[in-house]
Write a protein that holds these residues in place. Sequence first.
Motif, PDB file in Angstrom:
ATOM      1  N   VAL A  71     -63.467  10.741 -53.832  1.00 20.66           N
ATOM      2  CA  VAL A  71     -63.994  11.967 -53.235  1.00 20.66           C
ATOM      3  C   VAL A  71     -63.307  12.229 -51.897  1.00 20.66           C
ATOM      4  CG1 VAL A  71     -65.937  10.712 -52.187  1.00 20.66           C
ATOM      5  CG2 VAL A  71     -66.076  13.185 -52.487  1.00 20.66           C
ATOM      6  N   ASP A  72     -62.983  13.508 -51.664  1.00 15.23           N
ATOM      7  CA  ASP A  72     -62.394  13.944 -50.398  1.00 15.23           C
ATOM      8  C   ASP A  72     -63.447  14.717 -49.609  1.00 15.23           C
ATOM      9  OD1 ASP A  72     -60.150  12.960 -51.592  1.00 15.23           O
ATOM     10  OD2 ASP A  72     -58.926  14.746 -51.303  1.00 15.23           O
ATOM     11  N   PHE A  73     -63.641  14.312 -48.348  1.00 16.06           N
ATOM     12  CA  PHE A  73     -64.532  15.040 -47.441  1.00 16.06           C
ATOM     13  C   PHE A  73     -63.680  15.776 -46.415  1.00 16.06           C
ATOM     14  CE2 PHE A  73     -67.166  11.493 -48.912  1.00 16.06           C
ATOM     15  CZ  PHE A  73     -68.326  12.161 -49.283  1.00 16.06           C
ATOM     16  N   TYR A  74     -63.967  17.072 -46.245  1.00 12.23           N
ATOM     17  CA  TYR A  74     -63.199  17.879 -45.289  1.00 12.23           C
ATOM     18  C   TYR A  74     -64.075  18.199 -44.080  1.00 12.23           C
ATOM     19  CZ  TYR A  74     -60.113  21.503 -43.469  1.00 12.23           C
ATOM     20  OH  TYR A  74     -59.285  22.242 -42.667  1.00 12.23           O
ATOM     21  N   GLU A  75     -63.517  18.006 -42.899  1.00 16.82           N
ATOM     22  CA  GLU A  75     -64.267  18.222 -41.660  1.00 16.82           C
ATOM     23  C   GLU A  75     -64.690  19.683 -41.515  1.00 16.82           C
ATOM     24  OE1 GLU A  75     -63.699  17.272 -36.905  1.00 16.82           O
ATOM     25  OE2 GLU A  75     -61.986  18.045 -38.043  1.00 16.82           O
ATOM     26  N   VAL A  76     -65.922  19.892 -41.077  1.00 13.58           N
ATOM     27  CA  VAL A  76     -66.437  21.227 -40.787  1.00 13.58           C
ATOM     28  C   VAL A  76     -66.558  21.363 -39.273  1.00 13.58           C
ATOM     29  CG1 VAL A  76     -68.405  22.786 -40.998  1.00 13.58           C
ATOM     30  CG2 VAL A  76     -67.676  21.424 -42.963  1.00 13.58           C
ATOM     31  N   ASP A  77     -65.850  22.341 -38.721  1.00 17.50           N
ATOM     32  CA  ASP A  77     -65.914  22.620 -37.292  1.00 17.50           C
ATOM     33  C   ASP A  77     -66.964  23.707 -37.063  1.00 17.50           C
ATOM     34  OD1 ASP A  77     -65.571  23.258 -34.636  1.00 17.50           O
ATOM     35  OD2 ASP A  77     -63.389  23.326 -34.714  1.00 17.50           O
ATOM     36  N   GLU A  78     -68.026  23.378 -36.342  1.00 18.68           N
ATOM     37  CA  GLU A  78     -69.118  24.327 -36.132  1.00 18.68           C
ATOM     38  C   GLU A  78     -68.672  25.568 -35.366  1.00 18.68           C
ATOM     39  OE1 GLU A  78     -72.494  22.475 -34.383  1.00 18.68           O
ATOM     40  OE2 GLU A  78     -72.497  20.781 -35.778  1.00 18.68           O
ATOM     41  N   LYS A  79     -67.523  25.482 -34.680  1.00 22.16           N
ATOM     42  CA  LYS A  79     -67.048  26.610 -33.876  1.00 22.16           C
ATOM     43  C   LYS A  79     -66.045  27.486 -34.619  1.00 22.16           C
ATOM     44  CE  LYS A  79     -67.715  24.083 -29.536  1.00 22.16           C
ATOM     45  NZ  LYS A  79     -67.061  23.600 -28.289  1.00 22.16           N
ATOM     46  N   ARG A  80     -65.763  27.142 -35.858  1.00 23.76           N
ATOM     47  CA  ARG A  80     -64.834  27.924 -36.672  1.00 23.76           C
ATOM     48  C   ARG A  80     -65.543  28.496 -37.888  1.00 23.76           C
ATOM     49  NH1 ARG A  80     -59.274  27.413 -36.206  1.00 23.76           N
ATOM     50  NH2 ARG A  80     -58.545  25.969 -34.584  1.00 23.76           N
ATOM     51  N   LYS A  81     -65.238  29.754 -38.217  1.00 25.90           N
ATOM     52  CA  LYS A  81     -65.834  30.371 -39.393  1.00 25.90           C
ATOM     53  C   LYS A  81     -65.259  29.759 -40.661  1.00 25.90           C
ATOM     54  CE  LYS A  81     -67.194  34.889 -37.574  1.00 25.90           C
ATOM     55  NZ  LYS A  81     -67.130  36.359 -37.760  1.00 25.90           N
ATOM     56  N   ILE A  82     -66.082  29.709 -41.691  1.00 21.35           N
ATOM     57  CA  ILE A  82     -65.640  29.196 -42.989  1.00 21.35           C
ATOM     58  C   ILE A  82     -65.890  30.260 -44.050  1.00 21.35           C
ATOM     59  CG2 ILE A  82     -66.048  26.772 -42.417  1.00 21.35           C
ATOM     60  CD1 ILE A  82     -68.690  26.967 -43.948  1.00 21.35           C
ATOM     61  N   THR A  83     -65.176  30.141 -45.149  1.00 21.98           N
ATOM     62  CA  THR A  83     -65.358  31.042 -46.293  1.00 21.98           C
ATOM     63  C   THR A  83     -65.943  30.237 -47.440  1.00 21.98           C
ATOM     64  OG1 THR A  83     -63.503  32.452 -45.634  1.00 21.98           O
ATOM     65  CG2 THR A  83     -64.197  32.558 -47.930  1.00 21.98           C
ATOM     66  N   MET A  84     -67.090  30.712 -47.955  1.00 21.53           N
ATOM     67  CA  MET A  84     -67.799  29.964 -48.996  1.00 21.53           C
ATOM     68  C   MET A  84     -68.389  30.913 -50.031  1.00 21.53           C
ATOM     69  SD  MET A  84     -67.870  26.600 -48.445  1.00 21.53           S
ATOM     70  CE  MET A  84     -69.376  26.014 -49.197  1.00 21.53           C
ATOM     71  N   GLU A  85     -68.666  30.374 -51.216  1.00 18.00           N
ATOM     72  CA  GLU A  85     -69.419  31.094 -52.241  1.00 18.00           C
ATOM     73  C   GLU A  85     -70.902  30.783 -52.052  1.00 18.00           C
ATOM     74  OE1 GLU A  85     -68.380  33.112 -54.602  1.00 18.00           O
ATOM     75  OE2 GLU A  85     -66.201  32.881 -54.515  1.00 18.00           O
ATOM     76  N   VAL A  86     -71.727  31.833 -51.983  1.00 21.72           N
ATOM     77  CA  VAL A  86     -73.168  31.663 -51.824  1.00 21.72           C
ATOM     78  C   VAL A  86     -73.853  32.186 -53.080  1.00 21.72           C
ATOM     79  CG1 VAL A  86     -75.205  32.296 -50.470  1.00 21.72           C
ATOM     80  CG2 VAL A  86     -73.029  31.878 -49.321  1.00 21.72           C
ATOM     81  N   SER A  87     -74.799  31.420 -53.602  1.00 22.09           N
ATOM     82  CA  SER A  87     -75.472  31.815 -54.839  1.00 22.09           C
ATOM     83  C   SER A  87     -76.476  32.927 -54.591  1.00 22.09           C
ATOM     84  CB  SER A  87     -76.179  30.603 -55.462  1.00 22.09           C
ATOM     85  OG  SER A  87     -77.164  30.097 -54.574  1.00 22.09           O
ATOM     86  N   LEU A  88     -76.679  33.749 -55.612  1.00 19.26           N
ATOM     87  CA  LEU A  88     -77.665  34.824 -55.577  1.00 19.26           C
ATOM     88  C   LEU A  88     -78.923  34.371 -56.310  1.00 19.26           C
ATOM     89  CD1 LEU A  88     -75.354  37.867 -56.451  1.00 19.26           C
ATOM     90  CD2 LEU A  88     -76.066  37.102 -54.175  1.00 19.26           C
TER      91      LEU A  88
END
Length: 225
Positions: free
Chosen positions: A95-112
């Motif tokens: 498994v690969d874990f990628y760092e999330v920077d709280e000060k940078r915007k991210i692009t994600m899929e959000v469920s409806l």
Amino acid sequence: MEVTDLAAQVRKEQKKGPARRLRQKGFVPAIFYGRSAENILLAIKNDELVRLYKDKKNHAFIKLLIDDGGSNKIEKLSLIKELQVQPLTGKLYHVDFYEVDEKRKITMEVSLRFVGKAIGVENGGELQHIRREIKVSCFPLNLPDHIDVDVTNLDIGDSIKIRDLKVAEEITVLDRPDSAVAAVAMIKVAKEPVKEEVAAEGVASTEAAVAAPAGSTAAPAEKGK
């Protein structure tokens, strides 16, 4: 979005032999990396990772509690970037874990999440779920677990488009605003055959039933004396 804690241990070897021995002990080899972070080789308990993946899939924020063998634990906010599974056994492989920077915007899929019962369904229509997810951009801590879609007022022929969704101001939707996410359509009913066709089929069936066998010749009618 909810953040889930996950314990991890630092591993110092990355060759196939040590990785195989890790799996035999019930661990999954992993790596943590990011835009500004140094790569960290990790080992995660298989059972904990399986439980996390079943509950959250790969959309959850994960706070890695990394034990480096010292007195302090390192905390890293991350997302699962890639999860490798053995094709034959179905067991987790890496498994690969990628760092999330709280000060940078991210692009994600959000469920409806569709809520309510559409009026059109009560009137004989069928509710169609056209989209199950939408793509958004925002800061990590503003990312919602899901977006509610109220279909209560949908009648036959009506639809809900992305521009109709109630989304927080700090979230930018990246999909086209005129794309539909749900609609109510009229249920199509197969047409019954018209009476003339039914009558014709009945006559044909009757004639077939009394017809002489194939290849036989009917006797000529006897003439009267």
